[in-house]
Design a protein around this motif. Structure first.
Motif, PDB file in Angstrom:
ATOM      1  N   ASP A 190       6.876   5.479  -1.966  1.00  5.84           N
ATOM      2  CA  ASP A 190       7.986   5.986  -2.766  1.00  5.84           C
ATOM      3  C   ASP A 190       8.729   4.876  -3.486  1.00  5.84           C
ATOM      4  N   ARG A 191       8.400   3.625  -3.198  1.00  4.07           N
ATOM      5  CA  ARG A 191       9.047   2.531  -3.918  1.00  4.07           C
ATOM      6  C   ARG A 191       8.698   2.583  -5.397  1.00  4.07           C
ATOM      7  N   GLN A 192       7.498   3.037  -5.704  1.00  2.00           N
ATOM      8  CA  GLN A 192       7.009   3.047  -7.076  1.00  2.00           C
ATOM      9  C   GLN A 192       7.155   4.467  -7.640  1.00  2.00           C
ATOM     10  N   ARG A 193       8.032   4.639  -8.624  1.00  2.00           N
ATOM     11  CA  ARG A 193       8.294   5.970  -9.175  1.00  2.00           C
ATOM     12  C   ARG A 193       7.930   6.102 -10.649  1.00  2.00           C
ATOM     13  N   ALA A 194       7.410   5.050 -11.242  1.00  2.00           N
ATOM     14  CA  ALA A 194       7.154   5.081 -12.678  1.00  2.00           C
ATOM     15  C   ALA A 194       6.123   6.133 -13.059  1.00  2.00           C
ATOM     16  N   ASP A 195       5.051   6.236 -12.288  1.00  2.00           N
ATOM     17  CA  ASP A 195       4.002   7.199 -12.628  1.00  2.00           C
ATOM     18  C   ASP A 195       4.512   8.637 -12.544  1.00  2.00           C
ATOM     19  N   ARG A 196       5.288   8.947 -11.508  1.00  2.00           N
ATOM     20  CA  ARG A 196       5.841  10.289 -11.390  1.00  2.00           C
ATOM     21  C   ARG A 196       6.816  10.582 -12.524  1.00  2.00           C
ATOM     22  N   THR A 197       7.602   9.564 -12.889  1.00  2.00           N
ATOM     23  CA  THR A 197       8.559   9.736 -13.978  1.00  2.00           C
ATOM     24  C   THR A 197       7.846  10.079 -15.277  1.00  2.00           C
ATOM     25  N   LEU A 198       6.762   9.384 -15.572  1.00  2.00           N
ATOM     26  CA  LEU A 198       6.011   9.656 -16.801  1.00  2.00           C
ATOM     27  C   LEU A 198       5.318  11.007 -16.753  1.00  2.00           C
TER      28      LEU A 198
END
Length: 506
Positions: A190-198
């Motif tokens: 969950d630290r990385q949210r960029a892909d979900r945001t896009l």
């Protein structure tokens, strides 16, 4: 299909990030219930989670920003717009902009003003389910030219991470068999949210990038790999795919994968898509471009990479001086912060910029840059380029984790070593046994034994001989923490935690 001028210029109320919380859904429902002639759009997240749900009231080229309003306030805002008056009282910002803008108008200050919004531009502004909100470029531009421009893969789930995509694309096109395109959007960290945001905020841009690669490979087969627990995202993605089916030459198929960290690695994702009982990375060579999904030539990228492809097709002038089409990096700023934020910064910016996007809880002590197995550092005075991050011993996976003065560097490094020992696939000895040895060496520090050379040698062996990225990168938090906080390691070996955080660690 294009929107008419009246549709673009008509008063509009946008609700961004509504799906993140129950309150967000209530805000959206309140806005729709109060609207009569005013359009109410549900848009995707902006990336600034502290603002969710963000209500944007727009009329005649002016937009007022209202972060996380109460439902009663939302009804009043819509009523004002219905009456022909743009509400501004209590707004976090009011921005004047082109009435036909297709990207979020950026305030002059606040977290949305941090960095730039190129790839992130549509997020929070367009309806992610509306094909008309995206200018599809895959049919009228040559993706081969983008490959030649030096675009590199983004994120650990990308088979060409930090490497030019061109070689993989050409290899897949030249290898015998029917090629397939894979969007690897399954990241359990969950630290990385960029892909979900896009995927949630600029869905059509990602789909256009997929179509561009498919056209280059001369295939109509594409798969989007998402976590089985992301039920809402899957539902919204399917709606977007159905809506764009007549606009694009390839209609991706959604496939669920296990919500496990190891399943996010590129070749492990292929195993998951194929339904393998045991999820583990494949031995390479051959690369996925030669032998990928079901043995077919496969190009596998993250949503970030596909969105960069769309941007490069749409605005080729947004490139580095050396001609690279990957001039920005998306970063999720998280850790000891009030709320995480996903931002975008250029290659000439400093990572320290990320601190302006969030509210840090406590005093800054250190950062872990590059995800769970990133590098520990006291300073963020580096650019987000692969070369500088690597030279500084940091990771490139798009995460800046800010940690406050209550954190212990030894415990932070040890917890990540232990996670590696639990999350690795067990396929290779460095990953299976090396991570256990690494954890034990950090535990030994608490027992009074600090063997620096043994830790460093183990790290070198694991980095050099691991088959999986977990095994190769697991030593990085320990090695960088030991370099930056050597006195803390020594203090622990002498039975004392300088931060007072350690009682019974590891």
């Amino acid at each position: 299909m294009n929107r008419t001028g009246d549709e673009v210029q008509s008063p509009t109320v946008r609700v961004s990030g509504a799906g993140r919380t129950e309150h967000g859904e209530r805000v959206l429902s309140a806005a729709r219930a109060a609207a009569d002639s005013v359009r109410v759009l549900r848009t995707g997240p902006t990336g600034i989670s502290a603002y969710d749900p963000l209500v944007l009231a727009t009329d005649a080229g002016r937009t007022a920003f209202f972060p996380a309003p109460e439902t009663s306030r939302v009804r009043d805002l819509v009523a004002d717009v219905e009456d022909g008056a743009l509400p501004t009282d209590g707004a976090a910002a009011v921005v004047q902009h082109d009435v036909e803008t297709t990207t979020l108008p950026v305030p002059t200050d606040g977290p949305l003003a941090v960095g730039q919004r190129s790839v992130l531009g549509p997020c929070g502004w367009v309806d992610p389910l509306d094909p008309a909100a995206c200018q599809f470029r895959s049919l009228d531009r040559d993706a081969g030219a983008i490959a030649d421009a030096g675009l590199v893969g983004r994120g650990r789930g990308d088979a060409t991470a930090d490497e030019p995509v061109a070689d993989a694309w050409r290899q897949a096109r030249e290898t015998d068999g029917d090629p397939v395109v894979v969007v690897n959007a399954n990241d359990a960290d969950d630290r990385q949210r960029a892909d979900r945001t896009l995927l949630a905020g600029s869905t059509m841009s990602v789909l256009d990038g997929v179509a561009a690669v498919a056209e280059y490979l001369d295939t109509t087969d594409a798969v989007i790999h998402v976590a089985e627990t992301d039920t809402e995202l899957r539902a919204r993605l399917q709606q977007a795919i159905d809506a764009a089916a007549d606009e694009l030459p390839v209609v991706p198929v959604l496939v669920e994968g296990p919500d496990e960290y190891r399943a996010g690695a590129p070749t492990a994702a292929l195993e998951a898509i194929e339904g393998a009982d045991r999820i583990e990375p494949r031995l390479q060579p051959p690369s996925p471009a030669e032998y990928g999904l079901y043995g077919r030539p496969t190009v596998i990228h993250t949503p970030r990479t596909f969105a960069q492809i769309h941007l490069a097709l749409s605005a080729p002038e947004e490139s580095d001086a050396d001609g690279s089409a990957s001039a920005t990096r998306l970063l999720t700023v998280t850790g000891d912060v009030a709320a995480p934020a996903t931002i975008e910064i250029g290659s000439d910016a400093r990572l320290s910029t990320a601190r302006d996007a969030v509210e840090l809880e406590g005093s800054f002590k250190m950062a872990c840059v590059g995800g769970v197995f990133g590098g520990i550092t006291r300073t963020l005075d580096v650019t987000p380029t692969t070369a500088e991050l690597t030279a500084a011993g940091l990771g490139t996976e798009g995460v800046v984790e800010l940690l406050n003065d209550e954190r212990c560097a030894v415990a932070t490094a040890g917890e990540r070593a232990r996670f590696a020992s639990e999350a690795n696939s067990g396929r290779c000895v460095p990953g299976r046994e090396g991570t256990v040895q690494l954890t034990e060496l950090v535990r030994a520090v608490y027992r009074g034994s600090l063997d620096r050379e043994k830790i460093r040698e183990l790290g070198r062996v694991m980095a050099r001989s691991s088959n999986c990225r977990i095994g190769a990168r697991a030593p990085r938090p320990v090695l960088t923490a030991m370099d930056e906080f050597e006195s803390s390691f020594e203090a622990h070996a002498n039975g004392r935690c300088p931060s007072g955080a350690c009682t019974d660690k590891l």
